[in-house]
Design an enzyme around this catalytic site. Structure first.
Site, PDB file in Angstrom:
ATOM      1  N   ASN A 139     -53.441 -10.600   7.758  1.00 59.03           N
ATOM      2  CA  ASN A 139     -52.629 -11.769   8.500  1.00 59.03           C
ATOM      3  C   ASN A 139     -51.395 -12.199   7.896  1.00 59.03           C
ATOM      4  O   ASN A 139     -51.280 -12.959   6.640  1.00 59.03           O
ATOM      5  CB  ASN A 139     -53.600 -13.040   8.574  1.00 59.03           C
ATOM      6  CG  ASN A 139     -52.873 -14.108   9.386  1.00 59.03           C
ATOM      7  OD1 ASN A 139     -51.988 -14.141   9.865  1.00 59.03           O
ATOM      8  ND2 ASN A 139     -53.794 -15.288   9.172  1.00 59.03           N
ATOM      9  N   LYS A 148     -48.846 -14.024   8.776  1.00 60.99           N
ATOM     10  CA  LYS A 148     -48.714 -15.424   9.168  1.00 60.99           C
ATOM     11  C   LYS A 148     -47.028 -15.585   9.588  1.00 60.99           C
ATOM     12  O   LYS A 148     -46.616 -14.391  10.087  1.00 60.99           O
ATOM     13  CB  LYS A 148     -49.011 -16.278   7.864  1.00 60.99           C
ATOM     14  CG  LYS A 148     -50.328 -15.985   7.450  1.00 60.99           C
ATOM     15  CD  LYS A 148     -50.980 -17.258   6.659  1.00 60.99           C
ATOM     16  CE  LYS A 148     -52.339 -17.105   6.281  1.00 60.99           C
ATOM     17  NZ  LYS A 148     -52.841 -18.209   5.462  1.00 60.99           N
ATOM     18  N   HIS A 160     -57.408 -20.038  13.927  1.00 61.57           N
ATOM     19  CA  HIS A 160     -56.895 -20.127  12.406  1.00 61.57           C
ATOM     20  C   HIS A 160     -56.854 -21.437  12.220  1.00 61.57           C
ATOM     21  O   HIS A 160     -56.146 -22.108  13.021  1.00 61.57           O
ATOM     22  CB  HIS A 160     -55.687 -19.124  12.067  1.00 61.57           C
ATOM     23  CG  HIS A 160     -55.516 -18.987  10.773  1.00 61.57           C
ATOM     24  ND1 HIS A 160     -55.155 -20.095   9.989  1.00 61.57           N
ATOM     25  CD2 HIS A 160     -55.807 -18.062   9.956  1.00 61.57           C
ATOM     26  CE1 HIS A 160     -55.156 -19.614   8.660  1.00 61.57           C
ATOM     27  NE2 HIS A 160     -55.344 -18.385   8.793  1.00 61.57           N
ATOM     28  N   GLU A 216     -54.886 -22.900  10.276  1.00 61.10           N
ATOM     29  CA  GLU A 216     -53.385 -23.404  10.424  1.00 61.10           C
ATOM     30  C   GLU A 216     -52.989 -23.850  11.971  1.00 61.10           C
ATOM     31  O   GLU A 216     -52.253 -24.580  12.123  1.00 61.10           O
ATOM     32  CB  GLU A 216     -52.328 -22.272   9.700  1.00 61.10           C
ATOM     33  CG  GLU A 216     -52.779 -22.393   8.543  1.00 61.10           C
ATOM     34  CD  GLU A 216     -52.327 -20.884   7.697  1.00 61.10           C
ATOM     35  OE1 GLU A 216     -51.624 -19.991   8.229  1.00 61.10           O
ATOM     36  OE2 GLU A 216     -52.645 -20.871   6.401  1.00 61.10           O
ATOM     37  N   GLU A 259     -63.570 -18.615   7.238  1.00 63.94           N
ATOM     38  CA  GLU A 259     -62.787 -18.950   6.373  1.00 63.94           C
ATOM     39  C   GLU A 259     -62.536 -20.458   5.820  1.00 63.94           C
ATOM     40  O   GLU A 259     -62.012 -21.425   6.612  1.00 63.94           O
ATOM     41  CB  GLU A 259     -61.019 -18.737   7.081  1.00 63.94           C
ATOM     42  CG  GLU A 259     -61.068 -17.191   7.632  1.00 63.94           C
ATOM     43  CD  GLU A 259     -59.288 -17.132   7.292  1.00 63.94           C
ATOM     44  OE1 GLU A 259     -59.168 -16.206   6.749  1.00 63.94           O
ATOM     45  OE2 GLU A 259     -58.722 -17.730   8.313  1.00 63.94           O
ATOM     46  N   GLY A 270     -55.284 -19.654   0.809  1.00 65.20           N
ATOM     47  CA  GLY A 270     -53.914 -19.723   0.132  1.00 65.20           C
ATOM     48  C   GLY A 270     -53.955 -20.367  -0.941  1.00 65.20           C
ATOM     49  O   GLY A 270     -52.774 -20.676  -1.564  1.00 65.20           O
ATOM     50  N   SER A 291     -58.316 -16.486   0.079  1.00 71.54           N
ATOM     51  CA  SER A 291     -58.235 -15.983  -1.319  1.00 71.54           C
ATOM     52  C   SER A 291     -58.704 -14.638  -1.729  1.00 71.54           C
ATOM     53  O   SER A 291     -59.213 -14.585  -2.771  1.00 71.54           O
ATOM     54  CB  SER A 291     -58.125 -16.920  -2.150  1.00 71.54           C
ATOM     55  OG  SER A 291     -57.131 -18.118  -1.733  1.00 71.54           O
TER      56      SER A 291
HETATM   57  P1  PGA Z   1     -55.093 -16.073   2.203  1.00 69.67           P
HETATM   58  O1  PGA Z   1     -55.087 -16.477   3.851  1.00 69.67           O
HETATM   59  O2  PGA Z   1     -55.705 -14.789   1.989  1.00 69.67           O
HETATM   60  O3  PGA Z   1     -53.755 -16.111   1.622  1.00 69.67           O
HETATM   61  O4  PGA Z   1     -55.783 -17.417   1.230  1.00 69.67           O
HETATM   62  C1  PGA Z   1     -56.316 -15.946   4.463  1.00 69.67           C
HETATM   63  C2  PGA Z   1     -56.187 -16.238   5.767  1.00 69.67           C
HETATM   64  O5  PGA Z   1     -55.502 -17.445   6.182  1.00 69.67           O
HETATM   65  O6  PGA Z   1     -56.558 -15.554   6.996  1.00 69.67           O
END
Ligand code: PGA
Length: 253
Positions: A9, A11, A96, A98, A168, A174, A214
């Protein structure tokens, strides 16, 4: 049989040139390799047509990171599920954290998006997960159950069977804080149990449930080794082939 998937992803990262350079490198790196999972790259809308064309004939599937909750019409700036499908992308990441936190996407909006994605032949990668305060209050099982109930559990069994889920935990996205494999496994097992109660044991068994938050080269093998974890949704570590490849290879046991 359920599928193993490692999905990136990106983003809001990568220019078109950076995106095509990544796909070229990944395509070349994967060529001729036998893989233990499907590989998907989630990319900004504006890159989809170009990278889907580029990925043709390779093991790489392309995902949008979102789609509109309306089919078409006067919705300036929006991109429909039909438009996503017309680029050659086959997946769409929906729900997601976000999108939920920064763009106010709630269960009603997500249910519209799910229906449109499925009607246009896209495979939704549907995200669920609790925030830090909910985890600390011991409410994570309850939160994911509510998120499922308000969205994907409204689908028919036939449509639900086309959905990929991604657990998640928001506190792990992140942040460098990964859920331990035991913490992730217990939520995945709980989700699979909920699917079995809602639909059937077979549908639960066949559902691909990814872990995200992560996930990286050093923890992927341990996470993917859990019985109910069928791969990962990878943010930061999907931005370079060097970091992403070992996660794909975590399945070559
Ligand atoms: P990350 O993001 O691996 O940077 O923690 C995962 C995601 O948001 O799908």
């Amino acid at each position: 049989m359920r599928k193993n998937i490692v999905a990136g992803n990106w983003k809001m990262n990568k220019t078109l040139q950076e995106g095509t350079a990544f796909i070229a490198e990944l395509k070349q790196t994967l060529a001729g390799k036998s893989l233990g999972c499907d590989v998907v790259i989630g990319a900004p809308f504006i890159h989809l047509a170009t990278i889907a064309e580029q990925a043709k004939g390779s093991a790489i599937g392309i995902a949008a990171e979102n789609c509109a909750d309306k089919a078409e019409g006067a919705y300036t700036g929006e991109v429909s599920a039909a438009m996503v499908a017309s680029t050659g992308a086959r997946y769409v990441i929906l729900g997601h954290s976000e999108r939920r936190a920064y763009y106010g996407e709630n269960d009603a909006i997500l249910s519209e998006k799910l229906a449109l994605a499925l009607a246009n032949g896209l495979t939704p990668i549907f995200c669920i997960g609790e925030v830090k305060e909910e985890r600390e209050a011991g409410k994570h099982f309850e939160v994911v159950a509510q998120q499922l109930e308000g969205t994907v559990f409204g689908l028919s069994a036939e449509d639900f069977s086309k959905v990929v889920l991604a657990y998640e935990p928001v506190w792990a996205i992140g942040t460098g804080l990964t859920a331990s494999s035991a913490q992730a496994q217990e939520v995945h097992a709980h989700v699979r149990q909920l699917i079995a109660s809602k639909y059937s044991a077979q549908i639960a068994e066949d559902c691909t449930i990814l872990y995200g938050g992560s996930c990286n080269a050093s923890n992927a093998k341990e996470l993917f080794g859990q019985p109910d974890i069928d791969g990962g949704l990878i943010g930061g570590a999907s931005l370079s082939v060097e970091k992403f490849l070992p996660i794909i290879e975590a399945f070559n046991k």
